[in-house]
Motif scaffolding. Sequence first.
Motif, PDB file in Angstrom:
ATOM      1  N   ARG A 161       0.837  -1.215   0.000  1.00  0.00           N
ATOM      2  CA  ARG A 161       0.000   0.000   0.000  1.00  0.00           C
ATOM      3  C   ARG A 161       0.862   1.252   0.000  1.00  0.00           C
ATOM      4  N   ARG A 162       1.917   1.251   0.813  1.00  0.00           N
ATOM      5  CA  ARG A 162       2.813   2.413   0.850  1.00  0.00           C
ATOM      6  C   ARG A 162       3.483   2.628  -0.503  1.00  0.00           C
ATOM      7  N   ALA A 163       3.928   1.531  -1.126  1.00  0.00           N
ATOM      8  CA  ALA A 163       4.570   1.654  -2.431  1.00  0.00           C
ATOM      9  C   ALA A 163       3.585   2.165  -3.475  1.00  0.00           C
ATOM     10  N   ARG A 164       2.343   1.763  -3.379  1.00  0.00           N
ATOM     11  CA  ARG A 164       1.329   2.219  -4.326  1.00  0.00           C
ATOM     12  C   ARG A 164       1.045   3.705  -4.136  1.00  0.00           C
ATOM     13  N   LYS A 165       1.040   4.181  -2.879  1.00  0.00           N
ATOM     14  CA  LYS A 165       0.778   5.599  -2.620  1.00  0.00           C
ATOM     15  C   LYS A 165       1.936   6.481  -3.075  1.00  0.00           C
ATOM     16  N   GLN A 166       3.161   5.956  -3.028  1.00  0.00           N
ATOM     17  CA  GLN A 166       4.330   6.744  -3.391  1.00  0.00           C
ATOM     18  C   GLN A 166       4.548   6.821  -4.896  1.00  0.00           C
ATOM     19  N   ARG A 167       3.906   5.955  -5.666  1.00  0.00           N
ATOM     20  CA  ARG A 167       4.042   5.988  -7.114  1.00  0.00           C
ATOM     21  C   ARG A 167       3.350   7.237  -7.672  1.00  0.00           C
ATOM     22  N   PRO A 168       3.959   7.864  -8.647  1.00  0.00           N
ATOM     23  CA  PRO A 168       3.238   8.976  -9.280  1.00  0.00           C
ATOM     24  C   PRO A 168       2.079   8.440 -10.103  1.00  0.00           C
ATOM     25  N   SER A 169       1.050   9.244 -10.182  1.00  0.00           N
ATOM     26  CA  SER A 169      -0.110   8.802 -10.947  1.00  0.00           C
ATOM     27  C   SER A 169       0.238   8.749 -12.432  1.00  0.00           C
ATOM     28  N   ALA A 170      -0.340   7.795 -13.111  1.00  0.00           N
ATOM     29  CA  ALA A 170      -0.051   7.615 -14.527  1.00  0.00           C
ATOM     30  C   ALA A 170      -0.726   8.707 -15.346  1.00  0.00           C
ATOM     31  N   VAL A 171      -0.029   9.113 -16.376  1.00  0.00           N
ATOM     32  CA  VAL A 171      -0.602  10.117 -17.277  1.00  0.00           C
ATOM     33  C   VAL A 171      -1.485   9.401 -18.278  1.00  0.00           C
ATOM     34  N   HIS A 172      -2.695   9.868 -18.404  1.00  0.00           N
ATOM     35  CA  HIS A 172      -3.632   9.212 -19.301  1.00  0.00           C
ATOM     36  C   HIS A 172      -3.774   9.969 -20.567  1.00  0.00           C
TER      37      HIS A 172
END
Length: 172
Positions: A161-172
Motif C-alpha cells: 500500500r505504501r509503495a502504491r501511494k508513493q508511485r506517481p499517478s499515470a498520465v492518461h
Amino acid sequence: MGGPYDLRRPVMRVPVRRPALGSPLQLLLLACSFALAGYAGVRLLADDWFGVALWLVGAAVLHDLVLVPLYAGADRALARVLGAAGHRDWTGYVRVPALLSGLLLLVWFPLISGQVADRYRSATALSGDGFLSRWLLVTAALFGGSAVLLVLRSLRLLRLRRARKQRPSAVH
C-alpha cells in the motif's frame, strides 16, 4: 412455424463426454488402495465385527449430531466477530490451527485425558503422563505460527500500500 417443435429446425447435438479415468498408473494405484482398504476391512471385522460396527455408527452419529453443530456454530461466531471488526479475511488464520488442534485432540483424547495411562504403560513400558502438556504446546505453536504468518502478511500488504501511494499517478 418456427415453434419449439418445428421439425425443420436443425437438431443441436450435445457431445457425450466420457468420464476422465486418469492414467493407467492412477488406475493401478486406485485399484491397489481399494484392495488394501478391503483387506484392512476384512481383518478389522474378523474378530469383533459388532463392536467395530457399533463404534462406526456411534462415531458417525456423534459427529453429525453433536460435533458438526458445535464447530459450525463456533466458525459462524468467529466469522461474525472478525467481520464486525473488519477483518473477516483473518478467519483462516484461526480456522486452520483450530482444526489441526481439534484433530490432534480427537485422535489422542484417551491419552490426553489420562483415561488409558495404565494400559498405555503396560503396552509400551512408557509413561502415559505428559500428553496434555504436549498437546497444549502443539496447540500454542500452531496458533503462534498462524499469528506470525498473519503479521507477515499484514506487513507485506502494508508495504504494498505504501509503495502504491508513493508511485506517481499515470498520465492518461
